[in-house]
Scaffold this motif. Structure first.
Motif, PDB file in Angstrom:
ATOM      1  N   THR A  27       1.634   4.148  -1.373  1.00  0.00           N
ATOM      2  CA  THR A  27       2.142   2.629  -1.419  1.00  0.00           C
ATOM      3  C   THR A  27       2.360   3.244  -2.849  1.00  0.00           C
ATOM      4  O   THR A  27       1.870   4.064  -3.745  1.00  0.00           O
ATOM      5  N   SER A  29       5.728   2.388  -6.400  1.00  0.00           N
ATOM      6  CA  SER A  29       7.041   2.195  -7.558  1.00  0.00           C
ATOM      7  C   SER A  29       6.646   3.063  -8.290  1.00  0.00           C
ATOM      8  O   SER A  29       5.620   4.221  -9.184  1.00  0.00           O
ATOM      9  N   SER A  38      10.159   2.353  -3.819  1.00  0.00           N
ATOM     10  CA  SER A  38       8.867   1.459  -3.846  1.00  0.00           C
ATOM     11  C   SER A  38       8.821   1.891  -2.644  1.00  0.00           C
ATOM     12  O   SER A  38       9.038   1.671  -1.676  1.00  0.00           O
ATOM     13  N   THR A  40       5.229  -0.207   0.457  1.00  0.00           N
ATOM     14  CA  THR A  40       4.504  -1.043   0.486  1.00  0.00           C
ATOM     15  C   THR A  40       3.373  -0.555   1.313  1.00  0.00           C
ATOM     16  O   THR A  40       3.917  -0.021   2.607  1.00  0.00           O
ATOM     17  N   ARG A  41       2.729  -1.480   1.686  1.00  0.00           N
ATOM     18  CA  ARG A  41       1.920  -1.253   3.449  1.00  0.00           C
ATOM     19  C   ARG A  41       2.891  -1.567   4.120  1.00  0.00           C
ATOM     20  O   ARG A  41       2.563  -1.151   5.228  1.00  0.00           O
ATOM     21  N   ASP A  43       5.903  -0.791   4.777  1.00  0.00           N
ATOM     22  CA  ASP A  43       6.031   0.257   4.710  1.00  0.00           C
ATOM     23  C   ASP A  43       5.780   1.343   5.517  1.00  0.00           C
ATOM     24  O   ASP A  43       6.698   1.423   6.519  1.00  0.00           O
ATOM     25  N   GLY A 101       3.153   2.243 -10.218  1.00  0.00           N
ATOM     26  CA  GLY A 101       2.827   1.644  -9.146  1.00  0.00           C
ATOM     27  C   GLY A 101       1.604   1.158  -9.057  1.00  0.00           C
ATOM     28  O   GLY A 101       1.508   0.650  -7.574  1.00  0.00           O
ATOM     29  N   ARG A 103      -1.662  -1.407  -7.820  1.00  0.00           N
ATOM     30  CA  ARG A 103      -1.331  -2.693  -7.948  1.00  0.00           C
ATOM     31  C   ARG A 103      -2.162  -3.983  -8.589  1.00  0.00           C
ATOM     32  O   ARG A 103      -3.273  -2.945  -9.600  1.00  0.00           O
ATOM     33  N   ARG A 108      -4.952   0.485  -3.121  1.00  0.00           N
ATOM     34  CA  ARG A 108      -3.063   1.498  -2.459  1.00  0.00           C
ATOM     35  C   ARG A 108      -3.317   2.012  -1.337  1.00  0.00           C
ATOM     36  O   ARG A 108      -4.747   1.787  -0.519  1.00  0.00           O
ATOM     37  N   TRP A 109      -2.892   1.843  -0.840  1.00  0.00           N
ATOM     38  CA  TRP A 109      -2.247   2.974   0.827  1.00  0.00           C
ATOM     39  C   TRP A 109      -1.884   4.072   0.583  1.00  0.00           C
ATOM     40  O   TRP A 109      -0.806   3.969  -0.097  1.00  0.00           O
ATOM     41  N   LYS A 139      14.848   4.629   3.869  1.00  0.00           N
ATOM     42  CA  LYS A 139      14.260   3.217   3.913  1.00  0.00           C
ATOM     43  C   LYS A 139      15.184   2.110   5.115  1.00  0.00           C
ATOM     44  O   LYS A 139      14.864   1.120   5.516  1.00  0.00           O
TER      45      LYS A 139
END
Length: 163
Positions: A27, A29, A38, A40-41, A43, A101, A103, A108-109, A139
């Protein structure tokens, strides 16, 4: 046409036999081609769900994304380097610091795939002749039954030396 993005990670040395864990996506950006991408979790979770929809229930791994660029292959064979047979559920990423990227809470994942390398691929990785993985994602990839966008989908994976 569905737009794809690639994520590159260092290869983890595979065991002598059996499946290897292959890093697929983290995860965060990034700026790619002048625009921000970007993940995310949510995603990563969607990528796992969409992987389970694959008709063959696995995904080919090739060398240098040759299967995506047949013109570059020039009519030559595009041999398989193995296959991804499953995606693990995302887990907390505990790797090196990323430059972009992060957070605010630093969480992060990472998404790993279960990789079944060919004998040749296992040898090339062991000899450090291939050092990275490159996973390509779309995406808004269309669902193969409904045609509607299904969210983040892993479209191909390659062994590469071009990070």
């Amino acid at each position: 046409m569905t737009e794809t993005f690639r994520f590159v990670a260092s290869l983890i040395m595979p065991p002598g036999t059996g499946l290897a864990r292959m890093p697929i996506l983290v995860t965060g950006s990034w700026v790619k081609g002048g625009r921000e991408v970007s993940f995310t979790r949510a995603d990563l979770d969607q990528a796992v769900v969409n992987f389970q929809k694959l008709a063959n229930h696995d995904l080919n791994v090739d060398y240098d994304h040759a299967c995506e660029d047949l013109e570059r292959a020039g009519g030559d064979a595009t041999p398989s380097a193995g296959r991804i047979v499953a995606l693990d559920d995302p887990e907390e990423y505990r790797g090196p610091e990323m430059r972009t990227g992060e957070r605010p809470d630093g969480q992060r994942w990472i998404l790993y795939g279960r990789y079944e390398p060919t004998t040749k691929a296992r040898e090339l990785i062991t000899n450090r002749e291939y050092r990275y993985t490159s996973a390509a994602f779309a995406k808004e990839y269309p669902d193969r039954k409904s045609g509607e966008p299904q969210g983040l989908t892993l479209t191909s994976v390659a062994l590469t030396n071009q990070p």
